[in-house]
Design a protein around this motif. Structure first.
Motif, PDB file in Angstrom:
ATOM      1  N   PHE A   1      19.429  21.857   9.302  1.00  0.00           N
ATOM      2  CA  PHE A   1      19.995  21.041   8.240  1.00  0.00           C
ATOM      3  C   PHE A   1      18.901  20.807   7.213  1.00  0.00           C
ATOM      4  CE2 PHE A   1      20.284  16.714   6.432  1.00  0.00           C
ATOM      5  CZ  PHE A   1      21.328  16.965   5.557  1.00  0.00           C
ATOM      6  N   ASN A   2      19.159  21.201   5.982  1.00  0.00           N
ATOM      7  CA  ASN A   2      18.194  21.063   4.898  1.00  0.00           C
ATOM      8  C   ASN A   2      18.503  19.786   4.119  1.00  0.00           C
ATOM      9  OD1 ASN A   2      16.708  23.993   4.561  1.00  0.00           O
ATOM     10  ND2 ASN A   2      18.755  24.158   5.428  1.00  0.00           N
ATOM     11  N   SER A   3      17.580  18.842   4.147  1.00  0.00           N
ATOM     12  CA  SER A   3      17.854  17.493   3.646  1.00  0.00           C
ATOM     13  C   SER A   3      17.816  17.371   2.132  1.00  0.00           C
ATOM     14  CB  SER A   3      16.836  16.515   4.242  1.00  0.00           C
ATOM     15  OG  SER A   3      15.541  16.763   3.693  1.00  0.00           O
ATOM     16  N   GLY A   4      17.031  18.234   1.465  1.00  0.00           N
ATOM     17  CA  GLY A   4      16.824  18.065   0.032  1.00  0.00           C
ATOM     18  C   GLY A   4      15.722  17.075  -0.292  1.00  0.00           C
ATOM     19  N   ASP A   5      15.148  16.442   0.746  1.00  0.00           N
ATOM     20  CA  ASP A   5      14.038  15.509   0.547  1.00  0.00           C
ATOM     21  C   ASP A   5      12.712  16.239   0.695  1.00  0.00           C
ATOM     22  OD1 ASP A   5      15.587  13.284   0.085  1.00  0.00           O
ATOM     23  OD2 ASP A   5      15.661  12.690   2.188  1.00  0.00           O
ATOM     24  N   LEU A   6      11.807  15.978  -0.222  1.00  0.00           N
ATOM     25  CA  LEU A   6      10.488  16.603  -0.193  1.00  0.00           C
ATOM     26  C   LEU A   6       9.498  15.688   0.509  1.00  0.00           C
ATOM     27  CD1 LEU A   6      10.362  18.072  -3.809  1.00  0.00           C
ATOM     28  CD2 LEU A   6      11.123  19.167  -1.693  1.00  0.00           C
ATOM     29  N   ALA A   7       8.633  16.277   1.338  1.00  0.00           N
ATOM     30  CA  ALA A   7       7.716  15.482   2.156  1.00  0.00           C
ATOM     31  C   ALA A   7       6.453  16.263   2.443  1.00  0.00           C
ATOM     32  CB  ALA A   7       8.403  15.087   3.469  1.00  0.00           C
ATOM     33  N   VAL A   8       5.517  15.577   3.078  1.00  0.00           N
ATOM     34  CA  VAL A   8       4.308  16.218   3.607  1.00  0.00           C
ATOM     35  C   VAL A   8       4.261  15.943   5.100  1.00  0.00           C
ATOM     36  CG1 VAL A   8       3.022  16.055   1.444  1.00  0.00           C
ATOM     37  CG2 VAL A   8       2.850  14.197   3.121  1.00  0.00           C
ATOM     38  N   MET A   9       3.551  16.803   5.812  1.00  0.00           N
ATOM     39  CA  MET A   9       3.336  16.622   7.243  1.00  0.00           C
ATOM     40  C   MET A   9       1.881  16.216   7.455  1.00  0.00           C
ATOM     41  SD  MET A   9       4.562  16.882  10.429  1.00  0.00           S
ATOM     42  CE  MET A   9       5.977  17.993  10.398  1.00  0.00           C
ATOM     43  N   HIS A  10       1.668  15.111   8.154  1.00  0.00           N
ATOM     44  CA  HIS A  10       0.317  14.630   8.417  1.00  0.00           C
ATOM     45  C   HIS A  10      -0.248  15.290   9.681  1.00  0.00           C
ATOM     46  CE1 HIS A  10       0.351  11.587   5.264  1.00  0.00           C
ATOM     47  NE2 HIS A  10       1.606  11.332   5.610  1.00  0.00           N
ATOM     48  N   PRO A  11      -1.548  15.241   9.869  1.00  0.00           N
ATOM     49  CA  PRO A  11      -2.152  15.876  11.050  1.00  0.00           C
ATOM     50  C   PRO A  11      -1.609  15.361  12.383  1.00  0.00           C
ATOM     51  CG  PRO A  11      -3.854  15.409   9.426  1.00  0.00           C
ATOM     52  CD  PRO A  11      -2.585  14.777   8.915  1.00  0.00           C
ATOM     53  N   ASP A  12      -1.106  14.106  12.411  1.00  0.00           N
ATOM     54  CA  ASP A  12      -0.573  13.556  13.662  1.00  0.00           C
ATOM     55  C   ASP A  12       0.895  13.929  13.886  1.00  0.00           C
ATOM     56  OD1 ASP A  12       0.712  12.016  11.787  1.00  0.00           O
ATOM     57  OD2 ASP A  12       0.052  10.082  12.580  1.00  0.00           O
ATOM     58  N   GLY A  13       1.439  14.788  13.013  1.00  0.00           N
ATOM     59  CA  GLY A  13       2.823  15.232  13.174  1.00  0.00           C
ATOM     60  C   GLY A  13       3.851  14.334  12.529  1.00  0.00           C
ATOM     61  N   SER A  14       3.429  13.231  11.919  1.00  0.00           N
ATOM     62  CA  SER A  14       4.367  12.358  11.223  1.00  0.00           C
ATOM     63  C   SER A  14       4.605  12.877   9.811  1.00  0.00           C
ATOM     64  CB  SER A  14       3.833  10.925  11.164  1.00  0.00           C
ATOM     65  OG  SER A  14       2.665  10.847  10.372  1.00  0.00           O
ATOM     66  N   ILE A  15       5.734  12.505   9.257  1.00  0.00           N
ATOM     67  CA  ILE A  15       6.079  12.959   7.905  1.00  0.00           C
ATOM     68  C   ILE A  15       6.086  11.780   6.931  1.00  0.00           C
ATOM     69  CG2 ILE A  15       7.468  14.881   8.775  1.00  0.00           C
ATOM     70  CD1 ILE A  15       9.972  13.191   7.916  1.00  0.00           C
ATOM     71  N   SER A  16       5.875  12.090   5.672  1.00  0.00           N
ATOM     72  CA  SER A  16       5.994  11.105   4.597  1.00  0.00           C
ATOM     73  C   SER A  16       6.847  11.704   3.499  1.00  0.00           C
ATOM     74  CB  SER A  16       4.627  10.735   4.016  1.00  0.00           C
ATOM     75  OG  SER A  16       3.885   9.953   4.907  1.00  0.00           O
ATOM     76  N   VAL A  17       7.958  11.057   3.194  1.00  0.00           N
ATOM     77  CA  VAL A  17       8.806  11.515   2.097  1.00  0.00           C
ATOM     78  C   VAL A  17       8.089  11.258   0.783  1.00  0.00           C
ATOM     79  CG1 VAL A  17      10.957  11.108   0.858  1.00  0.00           C
ATOM     80  CG2 VAL A  17      10.965  11.177   3.347  1.00  0.00           C
ATOM     81  N   MET A  18       8.038  12.282  -0.049  1.00  0.00           N
ATOM     82  CA  MET A  18       7.412  12.147  -1.356  1.00  0.00           C
ATOM     83  C   MET A  18       8.451  11.963  -2.454  1.00  0.00           C
ATOM     84  SD  MET A  18       4.441  12.211  -0.213  1.00  0.00           S
ATOM     85  CE  MET A  18       3.506  12.066  -1.723  1.00  0.00           C
ATOM     86  N   ASP A  19       9.620  12.573  -2.284  1.00  0.00           N
ATOM     87  CA  ASP A  19      10.663  12.452  -3.298  1.00  0.00           C
ATOM     88  C   ASP A  19      11.878  13.279  -2.914  1.00  0.00           C
ATOM     89  OD1 ASP A  19      11.250  11.097  -5.669  1.00  0.00           O
ATOM     90  OD2 ASP A  19       9.461  11.852  -6.642  1.00  0.00           O
ATOM     91  N   ARG A  20      12.996  12.993  -3.583  1.00  0.00           N
ATOM     92  CA  ARG A  20      14.078  13.955  -3.605  1.00  0.00           C
ATOM     93  C   ARG A  20      13.630  15.092  -4.506  1.00  0.00           C
ATOM     94  NH1 ARG A  20      17.993  14.388  -0.143  1.00  0.00           N
ATOM     95  NH2 ARG A  20      19.440  15.173  -1.715  1.00  0.00           N
ATOM     96  N   SER A  21      14.075  16.291  -4.232  1.00  0.00           N
ATOM     97  CA  SER A  21      13.636  17.449  -5.015  1.00  0.00           C
ATOM     98  C   SER A  21      13.928  17.263  -6.494  1.00  0.00           C
ATOM     99  CB  SER A  21      14.311  18.719  -4.492  1.00  0.00           C
ATOM    100  OG  SER A  21      15.724  18.592  -4.528  1.00  0.00           O
ATOM    101  N   LYS A  22      15.033  16.580  -6.812  1.00  0.00           N
ATOM    102  CA  LYS A  22      15.406  16.397  -8.220  1.00  0.00           C
ATOM    103  C   LYS A  22      14.631  15.270  -8.893  1.00  0.00           C
ATOM    104  CE  LYS A  22      19.397  13.485  -7.046  1.00  0.00           C
ATOM    105  NZ  LYS A  22      19.309  13.616  -5.580  1.00  0.00           N
ATOM    106  N   ASP A  23      13.863  14.487  -8.092  1.00  0.00           N
ATOM    107  CA  ASP A  23      13.155  13.338  -8.652  1.00  0.00           C
ATOM    108  C   ASP A  23      11.669  13.588  -8.888  1.00  0.00           C
ATOM    109  OD1 ASP A  23      15.468  11.846  -8.682  1.00  0.00           O
ATOM    110  OD2 ASP A  23      15.141  11.006  -6.690  1.00  0.00           O
ATOM    111  N   ILE A  24      11.172  14.770  -8.507  1.00  0.00           N
ATOM    112  CA  ILE A  24       9.773  15.100  -8.779  1.00  0.00           C
ATOM    113  C   ILE A  24       9.559  15.182 -10.293  1.00  0.00           C
ATOM    114  CG2 ILE A  24       8.122  17.021  -8.688  1.00  0.00           C
ATOM    115  CD1 ILE A  24       8.009  15.436  -6.198  1.00  0.00           C
ATOM    116  N   ILE A  25       8.471  14.600 -10.760  1.00  0.00           N
ATOM    117  CA  ILE A  25       8.132  14.616 -12.189  1.00  0.00           C
ATOM    118  C   ILE A  25       7.038  15.657 -12.406  1.00  0.00           C
ATOM    119  CG2 ILE A  25       7.222  13.245 -14.115  1.00  0.00           C
ATOM    120  CD1 ILE A  25       8.234  10.746 -12.490  1.00  0.00           C
ATOM    121  N   ILE A  26       7.317  16.636 -13.250  1.00  0.00           N
ATOM    122  CA  ILE A  26       6.351  17.709 -13.510  1.00  0.00           C
ATOM    123  C   ILE A  26       5.690  17.416 -14.847  1.00  0.00           C
ATOM    124  CG2 ILE A  26       6.001  20.186 -13.740  1.00  0.00           C
ATOM    125  CD1 ILE A  26       8.580  20.581 -12.130  1.00  0.00           C
ATOM    126  N   SER A  27       4.460  16.966 -14.800  1.00  0.00           N
ATOM    127  CA  SER A  27       3.754  16.526 -16.003  1.00  0.00           C
ATOM    128  C   SER A  27       2.510  17.387 -16.216  1.00  0.00           C
ATOM    129  CB  SER A  27       3.354  15.053 -15.869  1.00  0.00           C
ATOM    130  OG  SER A  27       2.714  14.597 -17.034  1.00  0.00           O
TER     131      SER A  27
END
Length: 567
Positions: free
Chosen positions: A436-462
């Motif tokens: 299941f592809n969530s559409g949420d963008l995240a990073v994976m930390h070294p301990d295996g936990s995730i952090s949501v960074m944004d919805r794909s449509k909410d990333i700001i490209i500056s």
């Protein structure tokens, strides 16, 4: 604690002597197999704690309180009433109601009739409700009296509840019809659903980017998600009053209505998010748990009634990422945040940020920042992954666990939806790569936990740099005068896009900045520059009295984009 002595349920709600709390036995199934169904929890509650209050609805003109045995009888009555009304296995039954006994009954009784419950958001417009009723193919509608206008002139049979629990209420009369129709056959007279993968719920997504999609979830998934939520939310069986703040029409209340029956908990239903009522129950009703989105939590900790609690209360937070500042404020009040993450397509939460032993030595701010992560997968969920796809490939590639590389959150397994109703293309797209592809963008930390960074449509490209609106919001929220903030992209001649912040000031500080919003913007930008890279600092700051939100407290960035488009 609550007692049921102040209220006498209708005669049809009183179970007969010697009631059997088991459904009709299945034939031809292996001895070591029983199809999973969350309906079993309320029957178990009625068997073990028949006289314990299971459901209480106090802040209304006609308060009610139902014990487990009475509620189980009402569930049975509703099932028979639906069958008498012509509802067949697999038919959809819509329910339009705030948190009250009607929708609490429906989440149990519709399943008992082997039908599919379709809860509908009470804050939708009539034309949006009409679309869902038509798309779902609902064969019967249960509606609270306050929301009859949402139904319109439908040909489908409509049962109205006046939310009284008394004789003469149309909904109560409907239940009485069911009791009479049952001829006292009781639970053994109701057919047991043999397929645990049969549809249980049909919940519609918010539809903020187009037509809402109908998410079909199963009996098996609902059972496993409910147990997981009870475990991850730290519910203690037999002694857990829970306040129903999260709307039960939203993803079936994240399956917590069944988590509560699993844990023999008393559920307190509130028709509206009234912070005075909430604090009254937190302080005086023995509440140990509640669920709510970050915006609701902000309202709770900032309400004039807020004070340090005598004993800790667990708050399950989802719907959006809480800021470290909010987590810190909750802890100061004596509210223990349990941060979970999920979507309608995953029965609500499927990950949790788990406390670690070494966090005890950290400062409150440092610990809060770690607790703001979305964490690891639930006990009954499969591994949560962060992946990217190579161009032209449907094979997901895991991102490095470096806490930096951005990818999409994917998962699979027990608590993922079955499909989107009548939308095979959307289902296929959502299940790309066997997940299941969530559409949420995240990073994976070294301990295996995730952090949501944004919805794909909410990333700001500056200027070619990717800026997470969520990360910006978390830093801006640390400003002591900010109550709530939302950040979106706004076109910029030089950089393509730059962040724009919409801010609600803390009530205690609105007078300070009255007529000086420009100066506040300068102050907030200076605060941002000390915590964020230049491309992520807001170029524009707009102080607003409120932010557009969904019924569950999610900020509607689509509405903010409409405002920006006119600038």
């Amino acid at each position: 604690m609550f007692t049921s002595t102040r209220f006498t349920p209708t005669a049809a709600s009183i179970p007969p002597q010697g009631v059997r709390l088991s459904r009709k036995a299945l034939r031809g199934v292996p001895v070591n197999y029983t199809p999973l169904n969350p309906l079993s929890f309320i029957l178990r509650g009625a068997l073990i704690y028949p006289n314990k209050v299971a459901l209480v609805h106090p802040n209304v003109p006609s308060p009610v309180a139902y014990t487990f045995s009475v509620w189980a009888q009402r569930t049975q009555n509703l099932a028979y009433a639906l069958i008498k009304a012509g509802i067949q296995p697999g038919d959809r039954v819509a329910v339009i109601a705030p948190n009250n006994p009607l929708i609490a009954d429906a989440l149990q009784g519709v399943l008992a009739a082997r039908a599919v419950c379709c809860p509908i958001n009470t804050r939708l417009k009539p034309h949006e409700v009409q679309y869902i009723l038509e798309h779902s193919g609902a064969k019967l509608i249960l509606v609270d009296h306050e929301y009859k206008h949402l139904v319109g002139n439908v040909k489908t049979r409509v049962i109205v509840s006046n939310d009284t629990g008394r004789e003469g209420d149309p909904y109560e009369d409907f239940l009485t019809e069911g009791r009479l129709f049952s001829q006292e056959k009781g639970w053994p007279g109701l057919e047991t659903e043999p397929d645990e993968n049969a549809a249980a719920m049909l919940c519609y997504t918010s539809g903020t980017t187009g037509r809402p999609k109908g998410v079909i979830t199963t009996l098996r998934g609902s059972y496993l998600a409910a147990i997981a939520n009870a475990f991850e939310g730290q519910y203690v069986p037999s002694n857990t009053p829970s306040s129903r703040i999260l709307p039960m029409f939203h993803a079936a209340g994240w399956t917590y209505p069944w988590s509560c029956t699993f844990a023999f908990a008393t559920q307190i239903t509130l028709r509206t998010v009234d912070y005075t009522q909430i604090w009254d129950h937190l302080l005086h009703s023995g509440v140990t748990h509640y669920c709510g989105a970050p915006t609701v939590q902000i309202g709770i900790v900032n309400d004039p009634s807020a004070r340090k609690l005598d004993k800790p209360i667990v708050a399950v937070i989802a719907g959006a990422a809480p800021t470290p500042h909010l987590i810190s404020e909750l802890e100061k009040t004596g509210i223990k945040p349990v941060h979970v993450y999920g979507l309608t397509e995953t029965y609500g939460p499927f990950t949790r940020c788990y406390d670690q032993e070494n966090w005890a030595s950290l400062s409150l701010d440092e610990r809060a920042r770690l607790m703001a992560r979305q964490g690891h997968a639930f006990a009954t969920a499969e591994e949560v992954r962060v992946v990217n796809y190579k161009e032209g490939s449907d094979i997901p590639q895991d991102v490095p666990a470096d806490g930096k590389t951005l990818g999409e959150i994917v998962t699979r397994g027990n608590i993922v939806m079955k499909e989107y109703l009548n939308d095979p293309e959307a289902t296929k797209k959502s299940f790309r790569g066997g997940n299941f592809n969530s559409g949420d963008l995240a990073v994976m930390h070294p301990d295996g936990s995730i952090s949501v960074m944004d919805r794909s449509k909410d990333i700001i490209i500056s200027g070619g740099e990717n800026a997470s609106s969520l990360a910006i919001e978390q830093e801006l929220a640390s400003h002591p005068h900010v109550l709530e903030v939302s950040v979106i992209a706004r076109p910029h001649v030089k950089w393509g896009e730059r962040p724009m912040a919409f801010v609600i000031l803390h009530p205690q500080h609105t007078k300070i900045w009255k007529g000086r919003h420009h100066e506040f913007a300068v102050d907030l930008k200076a605060h941002a520059k000390s915590r964020l890279p230049g491309f992520a600092c807001p170029e524009w700051v707009e102080v607003v009295p409120e932010l557009p939100k969904t019924s569950t407290g999610k900020i509607l960035k689509t509405e903010l984009r409409k405002i920006v488009a006119k600038l």
